[in-house]
Design a protein around this motif. Structure first.
Motif, PDB file in Angstrom:
ATOM      1  N   GLY A   1      22.402  41.541  54.823  1.00 44.99           N
ATOM      2  CA  GLY A   1      22.500  42.934  55.258  1.00 44.99           C
ATOM      3  C   GLY A   1      22.652  43.911  54.116  1.00 44.99           C
ATOM      4  N   VAL A   2      23.198  43.460  52.976  1.00 41.62           N
ATOM      5  CA  VAL A   2      23.312  44.311  51.787  1.00 41.62           C
ATOM      6  C   VAL A   2      22.880  43.514  50.562  1.00 41.62           C
ATOM      7  CG1 VAL A   2      25.155  45.763  52.682  1.00 41.62           C
ATOM      8  CG2 VAL A   2      25.734  43.684  51.429  1.00 41.62           C
ATOM      9  N   ARG A   3      22.356  44.234  49.579  1.00 38.91           N
ATOM     10  CA  ARG A   3      21.954  43.598  48.324  1.00 38.91           C
ATOM     11  C   ARG A   3      22.968  43.988  47.252  1.00 38.91           C
ATOM     12  NH1 ARG A   3      16.255  42.082  48.731  1.00 38.91           N
ATOM     13  NH2 ARG A   3      15.402  43.019  50.621  1.00 38.91           N
ATOM     14  N   THR A   4      23.487  42.964  46.574  1.00 35.53           N
ATOM     15  CA  THR A   4      24.474  43.188  45.522  1.00 35.53           C
ATOM     16  C   THR A   4      24.111  42.336  44.324  1.00 35.53           C
ATOM     17  OG1 THR A   4      26.136  43.352  47.294  1.00 35.53           O
ATOM     18  CG2 THR A   4      26.938  43.318  45.014  1.00 35.53           C
ATOM     19  N   ILE A   5      24.000  42.969  43.154  1.00 37.22           N
ATOM     20  CA  ILE A   5      23.661  42.235  41.941  1.00 37.22           C
ATOM     21  C   ILE A   5      24.319  42.922  40.760  1.00 37.22           C
ATOM     22  CG2 ILE A   5      21.518  43.504  41.457  1.00 37.22           C
ATOM     23  CD1 ILE A   5      20.271  40.711  40.750  1.00 37.22           C
ATOM     24  N   VAL A   6      24.735  42.134  39.779  1.00 37.58           N
ATOM     25  CA  VAL A   6      25.413  42.641  38.593  1.00 37.58           C
ATOM     26  C   VAL A   6      24.484  42.468  37.397  1.00 37.58           C
ATOM     27  CG1 VAL A   6      27.437  42.369  37.089  1.00 37.58           C
ATOM     28  CG2 VAL A   6      27.648  42.003  39.560  1.00 37.58           C
ATOM     29  N   THR A   7      24.510  43.429  36.468  1.00 39.37           N
ATOM     30  CA  THR A   7      23.705  43.307  35.262  1.00 39.37           C
ATOM     31  C   THR A   7      24.440  43.910  34.078  1.00 39.37           C
ATOM     32  OG1 THR A   7      21.566  43.811  34.236  1.00 39.37           O
ATOM     33  CG2 THR A   7      22.457  45.455  35.745  1.00 39.37           C
ATOM     34  N   THR A   8      24.202  43.332  32.901  1.00 43.50           N
ATOM     35  CA  THR A   8      24.678  43.929  31.654  1.00 43.50           C
ATOM     36  C   THR A   8      23.565  44.736  30.996  1.00 43.50           C
ATOM     37  OG1 THR A   8      24.164  41.860  30.484  1.00 43.50           O
ATOM     38  CG2 THR A   8      26.436  42.177  31.209  1.00 43.50           C
ATOM     39  N   ASN A   9      22.412  44.836  31.645  1.00 40.74           N
ATOM     40  CA  ASN A   9      21.284  45.613  31.112  1.00 40.74           C
ATOM     41  C   ASN A   9      21.482  47.095  31.407  1.00 40.74           C
ATOM     42  OD1 ASN A   9      20.209  43.173  30.407  1.00 40.74           O
ATOM     43  ND2 ASN A   9      18.738  43.089  32.078  1.00 40.74           N
ATOM     44  N   PHE A  10      20.914  47.926  30.544  1.00 39.10           N
ATOM     45  CA  PHE A  10      20.996  49.368  30.731  1.00 39.10           C
ATOM     46  C   PHE A  10      19.837  49.917  31.550  1.00 39.10           C
ATOM     47  CE2 PHE A  10      22.644  48.858  26.160  1.00 39.10           C
ATOM     48  CZ  PHE A  10      23.932  48.576  26.586  1.00 39.10           C
ATOM     49  N   ASP A  11      18.735  49.175  31.624  1.00 38.67           N
ATOM     50  CA  ASP A  11      17.541  49.674  32.308  1.00 38.67           C
ATOM     51  C   ASP A  11      17.746  49.661  33.820  1.00 38.67           C
ATOM     52  OD1 ASP A  11      16.286  47.128  33.587  1.00 38.67           O
ATOM     53  OD2 ASP A  11      16.682  46.499  31.525  1.00 38.67           O
ATOM     54  N   LEU A  12      16.835  50.352  34.536  1.00 39.72           N
ATOM     55  CA  LEU A  12      16.932  50.488  35.993  1.00 39.72           C
ATOM     56  C   LEU A  12      15.821  49.724  36.712  1.00 39.72           C
ATOM     57  CD1 LEU A  12      17.707  54.326  36.129  1.00 39.72           C
ATOM     58  CD2 LEU A  12      19.333  52.423  36.000  1.00 39.72           C
TER      59      LEU A  12
ATOM     60  N   PHE B   1      23.880  62.317  28.204  1.00 41.69           N
ATOM     61  CA  PHE B   1      24.371  61.176  27.441  1.00 41.69           C
ATOM     62  C   PHE B   1      24.713  60.032  28.390  1.00 41.69           C
ATOM     63  CE2 PHE B   1      28.452  59.143  26.236  1.00 41.69           C
ATOM     64  CZ  PHE B   1      27.971  58.321  25.230  1.00 41.69           C
ATOM     65  N   SER B   2      24.293  58.824  28.039  1.00 44.63           N
ATOM     66  CA  SER B   2      24.592  57.635  28.838  1.00 44.63           C
ATOM     67  C   SER B   2      25.707  56.846  28.163  1.00 44.63           C
ATOM     68  CB  SER B   2      23.347  56.750  28.969  1.00 44.63           C
ATOM     69  OG  SER B   2      22.294  57.436  29.597  1.00 44.63           O
ATOM     70  N   GLU B   3      26.804  56.619  28.882  1.00 46.94           N
ATOM     71  CA  GLU B   3      27.904  55.831  28.337  1.00 46.94           C
ATOM     72  C   GLU B   3      27.536  54.354  28.430  1.00 46.94           C
ATOM     73  OE1 GLU B   3      32.700  56.142  28.413  1.00 46.94           O
ATOM     74  OE2 GLU B   3      31.710  56.074  30.359  1.00 46.94           O
ATOM     75  N   LEU B   4      27.399  53.695  27.274  1.00 52.21           N
ATOM     76  CA  LEU B   4      26.922  52.327  27.216  1.00 52.21           C
ATOM     77  C   LEU B   4      27.908  51.445  26.452  1.00 52.21           C
ATOM     78  CD1 LEU B   4      23.198  53.017  26.181  1.00 52.21           C
ATOM     79  CD2 LEU B   4      24.124  52.837  28.509  1.00 52.21           C
ATOM     80  N   VAL B   5      28.071  50.212  26.901  1.00 49.45           N
ATOM     81  CA  VAL B   5      28.839  49.220  26.156  1.00 49.45           C
ATOM     82  C   VAL B   5      27.867  48.560  25.192  1.00 49.45           C
ATOM     83  CG1 VAL B   5      30.251  47.134  26.294  1.00 49.45           C
ATOM     84  CG2 VAL B   5      30.410  48.882  28.085  1.00 49.45           C
ATOM     85  N   LEU B   6      27.917  48.997  23.931  1.00 48.97           N
ATOM     86  CA  LEU B   6      26.881  48.639  22.966  1.00 48.97           C
ATOM     87  C   LEU B   6      27.447  48.017  21.698  1.00 48.97           C
ATOM     88  CD1 LEU B   6      23.773  48.969  22.582  1.00 48.97           C
ATOM     89  CD2 LEU B   6      24.261  51.151  21.460  1.00 48.97           C
ATOM     90  N   SER B   7      28.495  48.610  21.165  1.00 47.92           N
ATOM     91  CA  SER B   7      29.052  48.156  19.896  1.00 47.92           C
ATOM     92  C   SER B   7      30.323  47.337  20.116  1.00 47.92           C
ATOM     93  CB  SER B   7      29.374  49.360  19.007  1.00 47.92           C
ATOM     94  OG  SER B   7      30.493  50.058  19.540  1.00 47.92           O
ATOM     95  N   ASP B   8      30.827  46.768  19.012  1.00 49.72           N
ATOM     96  CA  ASP B   8      32.054  45.991  19.102  1.00 49.72           C
ATOM     97  C   ASP B   8      33.217  46.842  19.612  1.00 49.72           C
ATOM     98  OD1 ASP B   8      31.830  47.482  16.760  1.00 49.72           O
ATOM     99  OD2 ASP B   8      33.050  46.115  15.572  1.00 49.72           O
TER     100      ASP B   8
ATOM    101  N   HIS C   1      25.984  48.012  37.093  1.00 52.41           N
ATOM    102  CA  HIS C   1      25.760  47.948  35.642  1.00 52.41           C
ATOM    103  C   HIS C   1      27.113  47.913  34.942  1.00 52.41           C
ATOM    104  CE1 HIS C   1      21.353  48.907  35.598  1.00 52.41           C
ATOM    105  NE2 HIS C   1      21.653  49.428  36.778  1.00 52.41           N
ATOM    106  N   ILE C   2      27.628  46.725  34.673  1.00 54.64           N
ATOM    107  CA  ILE C   2      28.982  46.634  34.123  1.00 54.64           C
ATOM    108  C   ILE C   2      29.047  47.049  32.659  1.00 54.64           C
ATOM    109  CG2 ILE C   2      29.805  44.921  35.772  1.00 54.64           C
ATOM    110  CD1 ILE C   2      29.307  42.759  33.694  1.00 54.64           C
ATOM    111  N   HIS C   3      27.899  47.201  31.978  1.00 54.44           N
ATOM    112  CA  HIS C   3      27.887  47.711  30.604  1.00 54.44           C
ATOM    113  C   HIS C   3      27.280  49.106  30.508  1.00 54.44           C
ATOM    114  CE1 HIS C   3      28.249  43.512  28.502  1.00 54.44           C
ATOM    115  NE2 HIS C   3      29.334  43.868  29.154  1.00 54.44           N
ATOM    116  N   GLY C   4      27.118  49.764  31.655  1.00 56.19           N
ATOM    117  CA  GLY C   4      26.549  51.104  31.662  1.00 56.19           C
ATOM    118  C   GLY C   4      25.065  51.092  31.976  1.00 56.19           C
ATOM    119  N   ALA C   5      24.541  52.265  32.330  1.00 51.73           N
ATOM    120  CA  ALA C   5      23.129  52.403  32.689  1.00 51.73           C
ATOM    121  C   ALA C   5      22.568  53.674  32.083  1.00 51.73           C
ATOM    122  CB  ALA C   5      22.963  52.433  34.219  1.00 51.73           C
TER     123      ALA C   5
END
Length: 400
Positions: A153-164, A211-218, A199-203
């Motif tokens: 009934g619902v679609r749920t998925i997690v990604t660390t990718n920034f793309d859509l 500006f897109s807040e992204l988990v990118l650096s250390d 998007h657990i690392h931002g999108a």
């Protein structure tokens, strides 16, 4: 002797990955959550983390790029490289690159160029530009994963990718989903409101000027995993409710290291954590790498990565076609008719296992329908006896 349910694996077709039946049954109950990495977007023309770092140096520091471009993938920290034309800071970045600390490398590059690792830095502007310059069309694997993301009934998925691209794939399936990133992600639950592409690392923001807040650096990983604890708290909760299935990662990916650390410590303290799985491809048998995954608390589902990882796509596509939740009924019925053309004794073991699984995962009404189908197909008595045994299994399971 027939293997126990804990050890039984199901082959969905020749050349495809053999999937533990306990994972397939969990998916049929809506208890699986896929977590997707950069590997799923490479077929769409986007880079993995290593390639992204190389691309950033091509845009921002051609001197370092000339050194990095000459390094083969998979080099180790003993690799000797000529950094005589570089500064000490640049050389330090190359050394970090060689050991695979790509998040650290990007942080070092940001601090050297902008004296910061957050906000609208040159590196972040170029990362966004690079990812937006890739293909806008999702790859077939995005569509397969969005079909498998249906929990009923619902679609749920997690990604660390920034793309859509997962969102676009869902739109193409005529089932659009919401996008959530970082702090806006709903808390894991079995309820219908826990849905969307998370998007657990931002999108990347659809508005190019924002500006897109992204988990990118250390430092970003430190901020969101250690200080704010946004990601580990999400993973802790998800791992108690769902079997996490990792797709598109290698064992040494920086996001993988952080994700594994987020749940590994809890594995010894809490007995309610669900089993975690990863699809892991090699082009030759590699028992050491398989044991490495197991030592990290992850059950590897191996596939042959020759042919540009086609076996992974075909496995996920086939799984989605035969899904108990939204699979194609005509495909499932055709598969059963094909299998029972032979007697059970003469059928290959993978066919017998798949036949049993299709009945084992079904509720009572679906078993009656499938039993009528194979009876009409004039299946031999061995196939019909198997249905009775499976029904007895389920009855014993309810009583125990």
């Amino acid at each position: 002797m027939k293997p126990d349910i804990e050890d039984r694996v199901i082959s969905l077709g020749s050349g495809l990955a053999a999937i533990p039946e306990r994972l397939l049954l969990a998916h049929a109950r809506g208890e699986v959550l896929f977590i997707c990495g950069a590997g799923i977007s490479r077929p769409a023309g986007l880079p993995d983390f290593r390639e992204l770092v190389v691309d950033m140096y091509a845009r921002l520091d051609t001197g370092v790029h000339a050194v990095l471009a000459g390094l083969p993938a998979g080099v180790c920290n003993q690799w000797q490289v000529d950094c005589s034309g570089l500064t000490e800071r640049q050389t330090a970045e190359v050394k970090r690159f060689i050991v695979g600390d790509y998040d650290v490398v990007l942080g070092m590059l940001e601090r050297r160029l902008d004296d910061r690792t957050r906000g609208d830095s040159q590196v972040r502007r170029e990362v966004a530009a690079r990812l937006r310059s890739g293909a806008n069309d999702p790859a077939p694997i995005h569509r397969a994963l969005m079909r498998l993301a249906d929990r009923g009934g619902v679609r749920t998925i997690v990604t660390t990718n920034f793309d859509l691209l997962l969102e676009v794939a869902s739109q193409r399936l005529r089932s659009p989903v919401q996008t959530y990133a970082l702090g806006s992600i709903p808390r894991p639950s079995r309820q219908m409101d826990f849905s969307g592409v998370l998007h657990i690392h931002g999108a990347l923001d659809k508005n190019l000027s924002r500006f897109s807040e992204l988990v990118l650096s250390d430092q970003d990983f430190g901020e969101f995993y250690l200080r704010r604890r946004v990601v580990p708290d999400f993973i802790y909760d998800a791992a108690r409710l769902f079997h996490l299935v990792l797709v598109g990662y290698s064992a040494n990916d920086p996001p993988m290291r952080y994700l594994l650390n987020a749940v590994a410590a809890d594995g010894s303290r809490f007995d309610d954590l669900k089993e975690r799985f990863t699809f892991f491809g090699t082009n030759a048998p590699d028992p050491v790498s398989l044991e490495d995954w197991k030592a990290r608390g992850i059950t590897p589902v191996h596939y042959d990565s020759n042919g540009n990882h086609n076996a992974l796509l075909e496995t996920l596509d086939r799984w989605s076609e035969l899904s108990a939740i939204n699979g194609r009924k005509a495909k499932i019925d055709a598969e059963l008719r094909r299998i029972v053309k032979a007697t059970r004794a003469a059928a290959p073991e993978p066919d017998r296992d798949l036949y049993d699984h299709l009945f084992r995962r079904s509720n009572a009404s679906e078993r009656v329908r499938l039993a009528s189908l194979v009876s009409d197909a004039k299946a031999d008595i061995g196939w019909l006896d198997a249905i009775v045994k499976i029904a007895s299994e389920k009855e014993r399971g309810r009583k125990s």
